[in-house]
Design an enzyme around this catalytic site. Structure first.
Site, PDB file in Angstrom:
ATOM      1  N   GLU A   1      -3.420   2.055  -7.618  1.00 24.37           N
ATOM      2  CA  GLU A   1      -3.757   3.152  -6.721  1.00 24.37           C
ATOM      3  C   GLU A   1      -2.769   4.301  -6.930  1.00 24.37           C
ATOM      4  O   GLU A   1      -1.694   4.311  -6.309  1.00 24.37           O
ATOM      5  CB  GLU A   1      -3.666   2.686  -5.263  1.00 24.37           C
ATOM      6  CG  GLU A   1      -4.657   1.617  -4.878  1.00 24.37           C
ATOM      7  CD  GLU A   1      -5.086   1.743  -3.417  1.00 24.37           C
ATOM      8  OE1 GLU A   1      -6.279   1.766  -3.172  1.00 24.37           O
ATOM      9  OE2 GLU A   1      -4.213   1.858  -2.542  1.00 24.37           O
TER      10      GLU A   1
ATOM     11  N   HIS B   1       0.856  -1.193   0.000  1.00 28.46           N
ATOM     12  CA  HIS B   1       0.000   0.000   0.000  1.00 28.46           C
ATOM     13  C   HIS B   1       0.892   1.244   0.000  1.00 28.46           C
ATOM     14  O   HIS B   1       1.946   1.266   0.641  1.00 28.46           O
ATOM     15  CB  HIS B   1      -0.911  -0.017   1.235  1.00 28.46           C
ATOM     16  CG  HIS B   1      -1.974   1.034   1.175  1.00 28.46           C
ATOM     17  ND1 HIS B   1      -1.735   2.341   1.499  1.00 28.46           N
ATOM     18  CD2 HIS B   1      -3.271   0.973   0.783  1.00 28.46           C
ATOM     19  CE1 HIS B   1      -2.844   3.045   1.321  1.00 28.46           C
ATOM     20  NE2 HIS B   1      -3.792   2.236   0.888  1.00 28.46           N
TER      21      HIS B   1
HETATM   22  C1  PEP Z   1      -6.727   3.204   0.228  1.00 25.47           C
HETATM   23  O1  PEP Z   1      -6.499   3.321   1.423  1.00 25.47           O
HETATM   24  O2  PEP Z   1      -6.290   2.227  -0.409  1.00 25.47           O
HETATM   25  C2  PEP Z   1      -7.532   4.228  -0.450  1.00 25.47           C
HETATM   26  C3  PEP Z   1      -7.787   4.081  -1.721  1.00 25.47           C
HETATM   27  O3  PEP Z   1      -7.957   5.272   0.308  1.00 25.47           O
HETATM   28  P1  PEP Z   1      -9.073   6.374  -0.089  1.00 25.47           P
HETATM   29  O4  PEP Z   1     -10.227   5.634  -0.710  1.00 25.47           O
HETATM   30  O5  PEP Z   1      -9.430   7.007   1.203  1.00 25.47           O
HETATM   31  O6  PEP Z   1      -8.432   7.319  -1.056  1.00 25.47           O
END
Ligand code: PEP
Length: 255
Positions: A169, A97
């Protein structure tokens, strides 16, 4: 392919009362809404893992950890291992992450060790990849994501590859409310498939669910997941509110 909606509760639900309130709301909101098609995975803080696993047993929600250490046992103060979460019934773990890479110095090599440690114990990894804002501005997104995938999958054999989920992400989008366009998300999805196809095979590449994560909300799930052709979403902050999480699940289920 099944669609996935994953909730990353991060370091929240600080008290027993908050945790119990969350679980009760989950039942009230999500279950009372009826059946859902998407596969749901909730990743609570490790302190709550056992409670969540007991609570969700038989309820069609899997539970995952937010992190593990790559060693199995021993003198590693403060850490938990894949074997440990497995023995309590967790099925998944988030690996790499961006908050762990950024705040705790996790390198690609460490992500690879964690991913392999998880697979070794038959825990399925949710591998997070994504570029930061500078890298994006300098047109390095593809290069960065490619490198992260190649490093994370080092020495992972082809029989293990269908156990994996990959979540794209973009770091600048996690926790920020800034979001990419559906085209931008789709391009990275295509790149990830191509990369896995090169490393393994086109057939195996089709078996890996590729999710989007970063500021997902009910109002943007269409753009970030459905229009971008993603296999689901990884939701941070919004997953703390079961009613909002449900709306995200329902949008994905409808399509
Ligand atoms: C995450 O923690 O993987 C994430 C995508 O957070 P958020 O949805 O708050 O941006």
């Amino acid at each position: 392919m099944d669609k996935y909606v994953i909730g990353n509760l991060k370091m929240n639900l600080l008290t027993q009362a908050e945790r119990d309130h969350y679980l009760k709301s989950f039942i009230d909101e999500v279950y009372k809404a009826g059946k859902f098609k998407s596969r749901l995975i909730i990743c609570p803080p490790s302190f709550h893992l056992e409670k969540f696993i007991d609570f969700f047993r038989g309820k069609k929600v899997s539970v995952g950890a937010q992190n593990i250490y790559f060693e199995q046992r021993g003198s590693f103060t403060g850490e938990i291992s894949a074997l440990m979460i497995k023995s309590f019934g967790a099925e998944w773990v988030i690996v790499g992450h961006s908050e762990r890479r950024r705040l705790f110095g996790e390198t690609d090599e460490v992500c690879n060790l964690k991913l392999r440690a998880a697979l070794e114990e038959k825990i399925k990894p949710i591998l997070c990849v994504g570029e930061n804002l500078d890298q994006r501005k300098n047109d390095l997104t593809f290069e960065v994501v490619s490198r992260q995938i190649e490093s994370a999958l080092k020495e992972v054999v082809s029989t293990q590859i269908d156990k994996l989920i990959i979540a794209y992400e973009p770091i600048w989008s996690v926790g920020s409310d800034e979001i990419p366009s559906s085209d931008e998300v789709m391009q990275v999805k295509i790149l990830i498939r191509k990369k896995i196809s090169e490393l393994y095979s086109p057939v195996l590449a089709e078996k890996v669910p590729i999710l989007y994560g970063g500021s997902v909300k009910p109002k943007n799930v269409k753009q970030l997941c459905l229009e971008a052709g993603m296999d689901g979403v990884l939701v941070g902050r919004e997953s703390l509110v079961p009613g909002e999480f449900l709306k995200i699940v329902q949008s994905i289920d409808k399509n």
